[in-house]
Design a protein around this motif. Structure first.
Motif, PDB file in Angstrom:
ATOM      1  N   UNK A   3    -137.194 -22.090   0.645  1.00 24.72           N
ATOM      2  CA  UNK A   3    -138.077 -20.984   0.312  1.00 24.72           C
ATOM      3  C   UNK A   3    -138.899 -21.294  -0.920  1.00 24.72           C
ATOM      4  N   UNK A   4    -138.870 -20.428  -1.903  1.00 22.16           N
ATOM      5  CA  UNK A   4    -139.644 -20.581  -3.132  1.00 22.16           C
ATOM      6  C   UNK A   4    -138.725 -20.949  -4.294  1.00 22.16           C
ATOM      7  N   UNK A   5    -139.322 -21.400  -5.384  1.00 20.45           N
ATOM      8  CA  UNK A   5    -138.555 -21.743  -6.574  1.00 20.45           C
ATOM      9  C   UNK A   5    -137.843 -20.513  -7.135  1.00 20.45           C
ATOM     10  N   UNK A   6    -136.681 -20.726  -7.712  1.00 22.11           N
ATOM     11  CA  UNK A   6    -135.871 -19.625  -8.237  1.00 22.11           C
ATOM     12  C   UNK A   6    -136.608 -18.840  -9.319  1.00 22.11           C
ATOM     13  N   UNK A   7    -137.329 -19.530 -10.198  1.00 20.14           N
ATOM     14  CA  UNK A   7    -138.043 -18.857 -11.282  1.00 20.14           C
ATOM     15  C   UNK A   7    -139.117 -17.921 -10.729  1.00 20.14           C
ATOM     16  N   UNK A   8    -139.807 -18.367  -9.697  1.00 22.20           N
ATOM     17  CA  UNK A   8    -140.838 -17.545  -9.066  1.00 22.20           C
ATOM     18  C   UNK A   8    -140.210 -16.331  -8.395  1.00 22.20           C
ATOM     19  N   UNK A   9    -139.140 -16.539  -7.648  1.00 25.40           N
ATOM     20  CA  UNK A   9    -138.469 -15.442  -6.952  1.00 25.40           C
ATOM     21  C   UNK A   9    -137.941 -14.411  -7.946  1.00 25.40           C
ATOM     22  N   UNK A  10    -137.312 -14.860  -9.019  1.00 28.76           N
ATOM     23  CA  UNK A  10    -136.771 -13.944 -10.023  1.00 28.76           C
ATOM     24  C   UNK A  10    -137.882 -13.120 -10.673  1.00 28.76           C
TER      25      UNK A  10
END
Length: 112
Positions: free
Chosen positions: A33-40
């Motif tokens: 999916x997407x990077x963790x920082x972006x999702x958070x």
């Protein structure tokens, strides 16, 4: 100690994050999916954006879902935290992921 390890074992979970309302990653698991920082950051932003509506209802935000054709974001909010999982919709494990998120959020609410 890993709080989110159980989510990583569910095949349809691409990424799961625990974040504060500041959008910083507290813990993350997954590789898709997407990077963790972006999702958070986006989960925190969505939570803050819904605050006026939730306030008008005299309620607290407990959970929300965002769905696309291929993915779904399931999020559970508690206190100043949000726990979410980005899943592959074709995996057929939405209910399991939702139950796991709710159980983990209840545990984290007691300990954070």
């Amino acid at each position: 100690m890993s709080w989110l390890g159980e989510l990583e074992t569910i095949p349809s979970v691409k990424r799961a994050v625990l974040t504060g309302l500041d959008g910083l990653v507290i813990e993350e698991v997954g590789r898709g999916g997407v990077e963790a920082q972006f999702l958070a950051a986006e989960m925190a932003s969505l939570s803050r954006a819904m605050a006026p509506l939730v306030g008008a209802l005299n309620e607290e935000l407990r959970r929300y879902t965002l769905a696309t054709d291929e993915h779904e974001l399931l999020a559970v909010c508690f206190g100043d935290y949000c726990l979410g999982a980005l899943i592959d919709r074709s995996g057929g494990q939405r209910a399991l992921v939702g139950q796991t998120l709710s159980r983990l959020a209840a545990t984290l609410a007691e300990r954070l």
